[in-house]
Every structure is written in C-alpha cells, then in structure tokens.
Scaffold this active site. Structure first.
Site, PDB file in Angstrom:
ATOM      1  N   HIS A 196     -63.732 -33.730  17.006  1.00 12.25           N
ATOM      2  CA  HIS A 196     -62.813 -34.865  17.036  1.00 12.25           C
ATOM      3  C   HIS A 196     -61.941 -34.834  18.297  1.00 12.25           C
ATOM      4  O   HIS A 196     -61.759 -35.848  18.979  1.00 12.25           O
ATOM      5  CB  HIS A 196     -61.957 -34.857  15.769  1.00 12.25           C
ATOM      6  CG  HIS A 196     -61.073 -36.051  15.640  1.00 12.25           C
ATOM      7  ND1 HIS A 196     -59.764 -35.963  15.242  1.00 12.25           N
ATOM      8  CD2 HIS A 196     -61.293 -37.356  15.866  1.00 12.25           C
ATOM      9  CE1 HIS A 196     -59.226 -37.174  15.221  1.00 12.25           C
ATOM     10  NE2 HIS A 196     -60.134 -38.033  15.599  1.00 12.25           N
ATOM     11  N   HIS A 200     -62.032 -37.656  21.504  1.00 12.24           N
ATOM     12  CA  HIS A 200     -60.901 -38.380  22.071  1.00 12.24           C
ATOM     13  C   HIS A 200     -60.657 -38.026  23.537  1.00 12.24           C
ATOM     14  O   HIS A 200     -60.069 -38.816  24.273  1.00 12.24           O
ATOM     15  CB  HIS A 200     -59.650 -38.169  21.219  1.00 12.24           C
ATOM     16  CG  HIS A 200     -59.652 -39.023  19.985  1.00 12.24           C
ATOM     17  ND1 HIS A 200     -59.379 -40.370  19.998  1.00 12.24           N
ATOM     18  CD2 HIS A 200     -59.939 -38.726  18.694  1.00 12.24           C
ATOM     19  CE1 HIS A 200     -59.473 -40.870  18.772  1.00 12.24           C
ATOM     20  NE2 HIS A 200     -59.818 -39.885  17.961  1.00 12.24           N
ATOM     21  N   HIS A 225     -65.542 -42.867  13.615  1.00  9.19           N
ATOM     22  CA  HIS A 225     -64.581 -42.631  12.536  1.00  9.19           C
ATOM     23  C   HIS A 225     -65.106 -43.133  11.193  1.00  9.19           C
ATOM     24  O   HIS A 225     -64.818 -42.545  10.152  1.00  9.19           O
ATOM     25  CB  HIS A 225     -63.219 -43.252  12.881  1.00  9.19           C
ATOM     26  CG  HIS A 225     -62.506 -42.516  13.987  1.00  9.19           C
ATOM     27  ND1 HIS A 225     -62.683 -42.813  15.321  1.00  9.19           N
ATOM     28  CD2 HIS A 225     -61.644 -41.472  13.959  1.00  9.19           C
ATOM     29  CE1 HIS A 225     -61.950 -41.994  16.064  1.00  9.19           C
ATOM     30  NE2 HIS A 225     -61.299 -41.168  15.264  1.00  9.19           N
ATOM     31  N   GLU A 337     -57.534 -49.735  17.820  1.00 12.78           N
ATOM     32  CA  GLU A 337     -57.228 -48.319  18.097  1.00 12.78           C
ATOM     33  C   GLU A 337     -55.785 -48.105  18.513  1.00 12.78           C
ATOM     34  O   GLU A 337     -55.169 -47.183  17.954  1.00 12.78           O
ATOM     35  CB  GLU A 337     -58.178 -47.766  19.168  1.00 12.78           C
ATOM     36  CG  GLU A 337     -57.960 -46.277  19.380  1.00 12.78           C
ATOM     37  CD  GLU A 337     -58.898 -45.688  20.406  1.00 12.78           C
ATOM     38  OE1 GLU A 337     -59.658 -46.423  21.045  1.00 12.78           O
ATOM     39  OE2 GLU A 337     -58.831 -44.461  20.576  1.00 12.78           O
ATOM     40  N   HIS A 352     -53.546 -48.559  14.821  1.00 15.00           N
ATOM     41  CA  HIS A 352     -54.097 -47.271  14.397  1.00 15.00           C
ATOM     42  C   HIS A 352     -53.274 -46.106  14.944  1.00 15.00           C
ATOM     43  O   HIS A 352     -52.907 -45.186  14.209  1.00 15.00           O
ATOM     44  CB  HIS A 352     -55.561 -47.149  14.831  1.00 15.00           C
ATOM     45  CG  HIS A 352     -55.996 -45.744  15.051  1.00 15.00           C
ATOM     46  ND1 HIS A 352     -55.951 -45.140  16.293  1.00 15.00           N
ATOM     47  CD2 HIS A 352     -56.444 -44.788  14.198  1.00 15.00           C
ATOM     48  CE1 HIS A 352     -56.371 -43.891  16.179  1.00 15.00           C
ATOM     49  NE2 HIS A 352     -56.675 -43.652  14.925  1.00 15.00           N
ATOM     50  N   HIS A 356     -50.773 -43.287  12.754  1.00 16.00           N
ATOM     51  CA  HIS A 356     -50.713 -41.824  12.857  1.00 16.00           C
ATOM     52  C   HIS A 356     -49.286 -41.355  13.150  1.00 16.00           C
ATOM     53  O   HIS A 356     -48.820 -40.366  12.588  1.00 16.00           O
ATOM     54  CB  HIS A 356     -51.632 -41.335  13.978  1.00 16.00           C
ATOM     55  CG  HIS A 356     -53.086 -41.283  13.606  1.00 16.00           C
ATOM     56  ND1 HIS A 356     -53.549 -40.645  12.473  1.00 16.00           N
ATOM     57  CD2 HIS A 356     -54.190 -41.759  14.237  1.00 16.00           C
ATOM     58  CE1 HIS A 356     -54.872 -40.751  12.427  1.00 16.00           C
ATOM     59  NE2 HIS A 356     -55.288 -41.423  13.477  1.00 16.00           N
ATOM     60  N   HIS A 380     -57.485 -43.468   7.945  1.00 17.38           N
ATOM     61  CA  HIS A 380     -58.712 -43.942   8.575  1.00 17.38           C
ATOM     62  C   HIS A 380     -59.586 -44.735   7.606  1.00 17.38           C
ATOM     63  O   HIS A 380     -60.372 -45.578   8.039  1.00 17.38           O
ATOM     64  CB  HIS A 380     -59.475 -42.802   9.245  1.00 17.38           C
ATOM     65  CG  HIS A 380     -59.117 -42.695  10.699  1.00 17.38           C
ATOM     66  ND1 HIS A 380     -59.657 -43.534  11.647  1.00 17.38           N
ATOM     67  CD2 HIS A 380     -58.227 -41.918  11.343  1.00 17.38           C
ATOM     68  CE1 HIS A 380     -59.125 -43.261  12.819  1.00 17.38           C
ATOM     69  NE2 HIS A 380     -58.258 -42.282  12.673  1.00 17.38           N
TER      70      HIS A 380
HETATM   71 CU1  CUO Z   1     -59.650 -40.034  15.877  1.00 17.45          CU
HETATM   72 CU2  CUO Z   1     -57.249 -41.655  14.421  1.00 17.45          CU
HETATM   73  O1  CUO Z   1     -58.521 -41.700  15.953  1.00 17.45           O
HETATM   74  O2  CUO Z   1     -58.092 -39.903  14.546  1.00 17.45           O
END
Ligand code: CUO
Length: 658
Positions: A196, A200, A225, A337, A352, A356, A380
C-alpha cells in the site's frame, strides 16, 4: 548519521560520505571530524560529496524533525512538493547526492524518505538505484514497540552472528475476545502495508504534474482499493464476520475501538488509542493549516453524487466534462481521492484524503492513517461505494461484448498438493532484518521473526476449445465466496464486488483443444516475498546487476503470501471464475519487456500504459445485464466457474531456507 549512505549501498560493505564541513548541522560541527574517523575505520569506501550551491530550505524546515508527516495534510503536501522539486531539479546524480546528504540531517526523516524516493523513482538518471526497504528504514511504522525494544536489547548484548530472531507474537493489537481482532493477521500484515505504501509512492496525488499524471491513475486508485476491500471482505467471511460496513453516518459515534501498539521512533512517543464511540470533530489546527468541518465533507460528497447522477462534472471555469463510459471512472478517481488532476478541486474538494485526516485526528493528533485500524476499511468501503454508484450508471455488458466466438472453456482445475480444487493455507514464519532502521551499537543484523498467512503453491489447468483459426485471448481469473455471510446464494449484483483478481495473462490459442497451465507464482497480482522484503531476508547475497532493481516500483505488488484468503478448517467454498476474452479488444500496443512488469493488475507497469484496455475489474466492474441475476446466468461459453474450497490448516511452518 554520517555512516549510512542513504541511497547507494554496495552490498554489505560500509561506506562513508566525505561531507563538506559546511554541510554539517551545528550540533555536529565540532565533533564532525571525530565522528567521521570513528565510522570511517569500518568503511570500505569513501564517497566524495560535491559541494553545491544550496537552496533555501526554510519553508521545508517548518516541519520539524520530530513531527509526524502526512501527505493528507495540505501544508505537508506543499512542503513535500517543494522538496521533490528540489530533488528533481538537481542537474545530475552528483548534485542530487550532495543535496540529499545536506537535507538528510535537517529535514523531517519521513518527509526526506518520501521526497527522495519519489525523486529517485522518477528521475531518468536514477533508474538503476537500489534503496533500502521502507520497513527497514522505519520499522516503527510496522512493528510492535515491545519487539523493537527486545531487538535493541538483543543487539546490545549479543554479538552479531549469535543473535537469534525476535519473535513477533501473532495478533499483537488486541486479545481474541474482540471480534475485529480475528482479522489482525490481515490488517497488520507487513507485506500488505508495504504494498500500500509503495502504491501511493508510485501514484502520488500531489507533486509535479509530470509525476502525478500517469496513465489511468484515477481508475487504478479506485480499482486497487476496491480490491483491498474485496479481499478484506473475503477474509472476514472466512472468519465468520460479515462484510465491513461502510462508514457513512459521519455524525454518529464510531463503535470500533482501536489500540495501536506501534510507537514512533522518530517522534519518540506512542500513538494514542481510540476508545469506542468517538465522534468526528470539526478540525481547526493552525499549526497544520487544517481547517475543515464535517459539513464541508458532506458538501463535497453531495456534489460528487450529483455529478455521478447527472453524468457530468464541472471544471473550474464552469465547463461541463462528461463522465464517459471508459474515461469517466478515471476522472472520478482523481476527483474523489483527490489528486491534482481533479478538474475542480475547489468545488469537489478532497473527500477521501480528508476522511482519513478526520478519522485519524479523533485519536491521533499525529494524523497517521493506519491500515491496521478497522475504520480504515470502513472508510474505503464508503469510498468504494461512491465509485460503485457511478459504475451502476454505466451500460451493462451485452452478451456480444462478453463472448468470444468459437472459444469455449471446457474445464478448469486447480491442482495443489492433495485433492484437486482445494487451496491449502497455513501459517508461515519468516525472518527479516531490522538493523537499518534502528540505532544499534554494536551494529549488525537483528532479525525479527513474524508469522503470516501462506498457501501451498498450485497450478491452474484450463482446457479451452478454439473452433476457429489460431488466435490470442486474455485469460482472467477471479474468485469470490460462493455464499454471503448468512450462507445464502448471491445475487450477482452483490457478488460481483466480492471478486478478487487472482491472475490475468495472454494466451495463444491453437485451433482445437488447448491446455493452459499457469502456476500460482506467476500471478499478475502479486510479487514474491523476496521482493516485498527486499534486502531484508537473512544474509541474502547481493548480486551484481540486481542493484538495478527499480526500488519503488518493484516494491508495489500484492504480497504473494496473501494471494489466497485464509479459508476455514472445514473449507471455505468459493467460485473460481475463468474467462478468455478477445485479445483484439484487450491489447495495448507497447513494449512491456521492462523490469518489474509482473504485478501489473494493481500496480500497472512503470512508464507504460496500463497493459489491459478493458475497464479495470472487467467483467465484474458493472452491473449484470438485464435478466441475469446469478453468476451462472452471466456465463457465456468463453467463461467457466469451478467450485473450489480454501482449507486452512492451523499450524505454523518455518519458511524453508533457500
Ligand atoms: Cu490508499 Cu486511502 O488511499 O488508503
């Protein structure tokens, strides 16, 4: 730390940088020479550092060394963009190295690692460099504090060579009394978290446009995701839990408590827990320039839903951009995103990322977002639902589009050890070296031993009849649980989001009967354990030329040990779906013979187009056509479903020495 070459280690040999005295930060100025001598003795190599005209880091240094760094904080984003720009702007590798050496003792270490990684990944002249794994640099992001303390103790007392691995107890964040805890092996899997993190890094949402603007990156944000959630849900069903519930009631208390056991080595403090029934709070943090309230989040959500239902978004000048059948999802991915490619960030916001931020601020003023926290998945699941609402507006695939005339899949068999069509899973223990991320004295390897899920290797055996001339097809393999959490058969409209991708590859079909054999370790979804934990396995010799691995990109890929879900001791029943689609409609003409091209399903291929022209998740990315309510009814002759079971054996095996 003047001993560690930050990005050019040559094998195990130590090297030191010859640092211009001007580069030393004040507190080292007086002792610089002694330090250098002390570490210099052990060094096999001295790397000269060229002195260059240094840029002003003042704004970047606003983020203090001990602060936590989060890309979700706009102020941190701006800072990281500046540092990436500086690294990208260096004329050549020597200047870059010099700049990196200068920045390293000044800049926040997470920020430094992130910005330098992004730069090394994207500069044309650094395509061959090897970097230590993120886990090695920051073990505290992944490993329980107690284990780190034990490792430190072991390093202090036991000489290199006699050290034994420190065992990470399984399931370290809670006791088995808590239901959610049954999934800890998945949420806390270091390989999953590394995947993950690398994803990113490869697909940053911010930074120079030429870095962000990658082929179908918004769509891949959605798909990668979506697959994490599908895989998480399958694991949940294997553990007698229902699918994760979307986090939609933003004003209501959050029942899930979470107690991370990680401490930050950088911040020298622990991450606070979140007790049950906390509520989102409006944010106003001057220090991070974060000011947002829940109402704003709701506003963004409503605007996005409105765009989905009208099929158009508005750019900043008020022009309509249609959300088309194939490209719409990519635009929407960037909006949700959000990335800098969003056509209208002021209007559609940053839903998004801010979700978080809100969730982590409840209990964590350092605003990390933990993949090991159940609320991460609930958030998610909400995000995925927004995408699914859009997919629900698209035309359904008609039979003509799904079928491949003259191509029939006659049978599918999975062969592992033992009974056909049974996947066998168990626990495995593997060792990784933590020494790079910890200050040990004396230095040398310190291993931790952790326990993770594993499956026996297997092979797909697929019989295909081709009544036409020789031609090519794309073989697509997915799997989903056969029944829902209550044991009832699925409606395909629900089951379709449960399919996890297992593999996708091109096949050459001769006229007549074809037997396709494909091994599990060839999967286009996963990378091998050795790549997930690069440089970390016990004393693996560094081969010449292997240093040419492209660190960041190569670290992206679902960890192979999690390819198959855990299953159950009795055997979890699943539908294995195989489809051969017409390659003429799938092909992307390009040379994909480049390093690390083997985990393209979730990660794409570096500097290439996504290697499959179909919408990601095809053919399950849309609702089934009218009149089709079950998977069986959905099938055309070029598809087949095989009942399989996943059998879990509750024993722990050590990884065989290679
Ligand atoms: Cu990878 Cu929210 O984008 O965790």
């Amino acid at each position: 730390n003047p001993t560690e070459p930050s990005f050019m280690p040559k094998g195990e040999a130590k090297a030191v940088f010859d640092i211009p005295p001007e580069y030393l930060i004040n507190r080292y100025k007086d002792v610089g020479v002694q330090l250098f001598d002390r570490f210099g003795e052990e060094a096999a190599e001295r790397i000269p550092v060229k002195q260059i005209a240094l840029p002003d880091l003042k704004r970047i240094l606003k983020l203090k060394r001990r602060d936590n760094f989060s890309l979700f904080i706009p102020a941190h984003r701006d800072i990281s963009k500046q540092l990436i720009d500086i690294f990208m702007g260096m004329r050549d590798v020597d200047d870059l190295q010099s700049m990196a050496v200068y920045a390293r003792d000044r800049v926040n270490p997470y920020l430094f690692n992130y910005a330098l990684s992004v730069a090394l990944l994207h500069r044309p002249d650094t395509q061959g460099l090897n970097l230590p794994s993120f886990m090695q640099s920051f073990p505290d992001k992944f490993i329980d504090t107690q284990v780190l303390n034990q490792a430190r103790e072991e390093a202090n007392i036991v000489p290199t060579g006699s050290r034994t691995p420190i065992e990470i107890p399984m399931d370290f964040t809670a006791s088995n009394l808590e239901e959610e805890h049954r999934l800890a092996y998945f949420r806390e899997d270091v390989g999953l978290n590394l995947h993950h993190w690398h994803w990113h890094l490869v697909y940053p949402f911010n930074g120079p446009r030429e870095i962000v603007n990658k082929n179908r990156r918004g769509e891949l944000f959605y798909y990668m995701h979506q697959q994490i959630i599908a895989r998480y849900n399958l694991e949940r069903l294997c553990n007698a839990l229902k699918r994760t519930t979307r986090f939609t009631d933003w004003r209501d208390p959050i029942p899930e408590a979470y107690f991370p056991k990680l401490d930050s080595l950088v911040a020298s403090r622990s991450y606070p827990p979140r007790v049950a029934n906390q509520v989102l709070r409006d944010l106003n943090r001057e220090q991070d320039q974060v000011k947002a309230d829940v109402t704003r989040l709701e506003q963004w959500r409503d605007r996005i839903f409105n765009a989905i239902h009208t099929g158009v978004v508005q750019d900043e000048s008020g022009n309509d951009i249609p959300l088309t059948e194939f490209e719409g999802i990519d635009i929407l991915g960037n909006i949700i995103e959000s990335s800098i490619l969003s056509p209208n960030r002021p209007f559609y916001g940053d839903i998004h990322n801010f979700g978080h931020v809100f969730l982590s601020y409840i209990h964590d003023p350092d605003h990390r977002h933990l993949e090991s926290d159940p609320i991460f998945y609930r958030w998610h699941a909400f995000i995925d639902d927004v995408f699914q609402q859009f997919k629900g507006t698209l035309p359904r695939y008609p039979v003509e589009q799904l079928s491949y005339d003259g191509v029939t899949v006659d049978s599918v068999t999975v062969q592992s050890q033992g009974t056909p069509n049974v996947f066998n899973t168990y626990w495995q223990q593997s060792d990784v070296d933590l020494s790079r991320g910890m200050d040990f004295q004396p230095r040398g390897s310190v291993f931790v031993r952790f326990t993770h899920l594993q499956h026996q290797p297997f092979t797909y055996n697929i019989m295909v009849n081709n009544s036409g001339a020789p031609r090519q097809g794309t073989c697509r393999i997915f799997m989903a649980p056969s029944t829902d959490e209550r044991g009832n058969p699925w409606l395909l409209q629900d089951q379709r989001t449960m399919f996890i991708e297992l593999d996708r590859f091109v096949v050459n079909l001769q006229s007549g009967q074809n037997t396709i054999m494909r091994r599990s370790d060839q999967s286009s979804v996963t990378i091998p354990f050795e790549r997930t934990f690069r440089n970390l396995e016990a004393n693996r010799p560094q081969q010449e030329g292997e240093a040419l691995e492209q660190f960041n990109f190569c670290g992206c890929g679902w960890p192979h040990h999690l390819l198959i879900a855990k299953g159950t001791p009795e055997g979890k029943e699943c539908d294995l779906f195989v489809m051969i689609s017409n390659y003429d409609d799938d092909r992307v003409d390009q040379d994909t013979n480049v390093p690390c091209n083997d985990a393209s399903s979730y990660c794409g291929i570096k500097d290439r187009l996504y290697p499959d022209r179909r919408s990601m998740g095809y053919p399950f990315d849309r609702l089934p056509r009218d009149g089709v309510s079950t998977l069986q009814q959905f099938l055309t002759p070029n598809m087949r479903v095989q009942n399989v079971t996943i059998k879990f054996n509750n024993r722990i095996l050590r990884r065989p020495k290679q």
